[in-house]
Design an enzyme around this catalytic site. Sequence first.
Site, PDB file in Angstrom:
ATOM      1  N   CYS A 161       0.837  -1.217   0.000  1.00 39.88           N
ATOM      2  CA  CYS A 161       0.000   0.000   0.000  1.00 39.88           C
ATOM      3  C   CYS A 161       0.864   1.256   0.000  1.00 39.88           C
ATOM      4  O   CYS A 161       0.536   2.251  -0.650  1.00 39.88           O
ATOM      5  CB  CYS A 161      -0.906   0.026   1.230  1.00 39.88           C
ATOM      6  SG  CYS A 161      -2.079  -1.325   1.289  1.00 39.88           S
TER       7      CYS A 161
HETATM    8  C1  BEZ Z   1       0.432  -4.554   1.820  1.00 42.95           C
HETATM    9  O1  BEZ Z   1       0.013  -3.486   1.392  1.00 42.95           O
HETATM   10  O2  BEZ Z   1       1.622  -4.821   1.808  1.00 42.95           O
HETATM   11  C2  BEZ Z   1      -0.526  -5.579   2.354  1.00 42.95           C
HETATM   12  C3  BEZ Z   1      -1.732  -5.180   2.892  1.00 42.95           C
HETATM   13  C4  BEZ Z   1      -2.587  -6.150   3.399  1.00 42.95           C
HETATM   14  C5  BEZ Z   1      -2.246  -7.491   3.331  1.00 42.95           C
HETATM   15  C6  BEZ Z   1      -1.043  -7.862   2.744  1.00 42.95           C
HETATM   16  C7  BEZ Z   1      -0.160  -6.911   2.261  1.00 42.95           C
END
Ligand code: BEZ
Length: 217
Positions: free
Chosen positions: A45
Amino acid sequence: MALRINATVPDFKADTDQGEISFHDWIGDSWAILFSHPKDFTPVCTTEFGAVAQLADEWAKRGTKVIGISVDGVEDHKKWKGDIESFAGANAGFPIIADQNLEVAKLFDMLPEEAVLPDQPTPADSATVRSVFIIGPDKKLKLSMTYPMTIGRNFAEVLRALDALQATYEVPLAAPANWVPGEDVIVALSLNDEQAEEKYGKLDKKLPYLRFAKAPS
Ligand code: BEZ
């Protein structure tokens, strides 16, 4: 039920890190992109929000407002923006909706299957998936895409799709596969050859039903 293309997108009031918004009023006469992410302070994210921040001038050139959303609260959004900005080297000037009660996530069908199954979802199941909604100035959904938690979105493609949507908005034109701005567009079959040439100049006719023209500038 997922939102369908050409449906008027739901209107809602929500808190963001930049204050309360009323979604349709916030869109105003602009194009808009609403994009969801699972959770603040997560790695993929952070790269995605960094990519959106780096494209700030491109969104502005296209008269397009961008807004993020997750199930985290306003204070988390504000703190996380510091991380995004130090990672991306760009100002994350767009608002992020704090959808802690999942109201918007449900309106736009952004929850993964686990979160909507009848047996007791856990708080971890309430993370939204990675959706993108491109909305026209008429408040109608023009395009949506959904990626899983493990795959960061390609915001160059979001920008390309926005360009294609704007180039073909309310005109009898369409963008072919892999189109990028500057390339020829396809003239819709609602115009015969004569009408098409009158409107768009000389046609490049590959097939009777596949006719290219210079994209109007
Ligand atoms: C991420 O943005 O890295 C992420 C968010 C939720 C679950 C797995 C990865």
